[in-house]
Design a protein around this motif. Structure first.
Motif, PDB file in Angstrom:
ATOM      1  N   GLU A 173      -4.369  -3.584   4.699  1.00  0.00           N
ATOM      2  CA  GLU A 173      -3.316  -4.316   4.002  1.00  0.00           C
ATOM      3  C   GLU A 173      -2.563  -3.454   2.990  1.00  0.00           C
ATOM      4  N   ASP A 174      -3.292  -2.612   2.253  1.00  0.00           N
ATOM      5  CA  ASP A 174      -2.635  -1.841   1.195  1.00  0.00           C
ATOM      6  C   ASP A 174      -2.858  -0.341   1.294  1.00  0.00           C
ATOM      7  N   HIS A 175      -3.487   0.106   2.376  1.00  0.00           N
ATOM      8  CA  HIS A 175      -3.708   1.554   2.506  1.00  0.00           C
ATOM      9  C   HIS A 175      -3.771   1.970   3.973  1.00  0.00           C
ATOM     10  N   LEU A 176      -3.638   3.276   4.155  1.00  0.00           N
ATOM     11  CA  LEU A 176      -3.663   3.872   5.488  1.00  0.00           C
ATOM     12  C   LEU A 176      -4.772   4.919   5.541  1.00  0.00           C
ATOM     13  N   LEU A 177      -5.529   4.909   6.631  1.00  0.00           N
ATOM     14  CA  LEU A 177      -6.503   5.958   6.892  1.00  0.00           C
ATOM     15  C   LEU A 177      -5.947   6.841   8.005  1.00  0.00           C
TER      16      LEU A 177
ATOM     17  N   LEU B 269       0.091   1.512  -0.165  1.00  0.00           N
ATOM     18  CA  LEU B 269       1.192   1.616   0.792  1.00  0.00           C
ATOM     19  C   LEU B 269       1.512   0.242   1.362  1.00  0.00           C
ATOM     20  N   THR B 270       2.781  -0.066   1.462  1.00  0.00           N
ATOM     21  CA  THR B 270       3.190  -1.292   2.139  1.00  0.00           C
ATOM     22  C   THR B 270       3.092  -1.064   3.641  1.00  0.00           C
ATOM     23  N   GLU B 271       3.216  -2.119   4.415  1.00  0.00           N
ATOM     24  CA  GLU B 271       3.178  -2.001   5.876  1.00  0.00           C
ATOM     25  C   GLU B 271       4.309  -1.106   6.363  1.00  0.00           C
TER      26      GLU B 271
END
Length: 199
Positions: A34-38, A10-12
């Motif tokens: 930077e590249d993922h969301l929790l 994922l992008t910001e």
């Protein structure tokens, strides 16, 4: 117990969109990388189909979803213990009450994060603080929409804004913002709970 959902890549910008959508679906808190969301949600509230529909609605069919069940623990205490202070070019310090800082800064903002967005760690908040440092707020009206911890509202008041109004739709963010404006000695900052109808 909570479920931890890791979504990548994922992008910001995509993370920001997803946080807004998942927050309205009952997700409790988020951690951005930077590249993922929790994303975190109570175990009994998690519905895989619901998440799938959100991703399909966005047209994001290539997002990988990993789900893990987390052990019971005091997550706020865990978050606090891993919450480093933020220095914005040695001019602004954003810290928690439990930090002992000997490094002087021109402005010092103390917040108790409690999982609210806007701690200064995320690039968006950091860049806003940096930009605000170079702006004049003397006597101006400031609207902090989606105020989270109210860190930007507090900084505007520190820079002599005439009136500061912060809004967040999440109950926990609203309560946290109220606590933080009091903690920093700016009870005149008006904080409300709501959304675009407050604009």
């Amino acid at each position: 117990m909570f479920k931890e959902i890791k979504l990548q890549p994922l992008t910001e910008e995509q993370q920001e969109i997803l946080i807004a959508l998942l927050a309205s679906e009952g997700y409790d808190s988020f951690h951005q990388e930077e590249d993922h969301l929790l994303a975190y949600i109570l175990n009994d509230q998690y519905e895989a189909d619901q998440l799938d529909q959100v991703l399909k609605g966005l047209g994001w069919m290539d997002i990988r979803v990993d789900v893990a069940l987390l052990e019971d623990k005091n997550w706020n205490a865990y978050w606090e213990s891993n919450f480093p202070p933020v220095f914005v070019e040695d001019k602004i310090l954003v810290k928690a009450p439990f930090h002992q800082i000997d490094r002087p800064s021109e402005y010092e903002i103390e917040i108790m994060p409690k999982m609210s967005f806007g701690t200064g760690h995320h690039a968006t908040t950091y860049m806003m603080l940096k930009q605000m440092y170079n702006m004049s707020f003397d006597g101006k009206k400031v609207f902090d929409f989606g105020c989270g911890t109210a860190v930007l509202a507090i900084f505007a008041a520190m820079k002599k804004a005439g009136y500061v109004f912060g809004v967040d739709h999440e109950a926990w963010a609203y309560e946290n913002a109220l606590e933080n404006v009091e903690r920093n000695g700016y009870p005149e900052i008006e904080i409300d709970r709501g959304s675009v109808e407050k604009a």
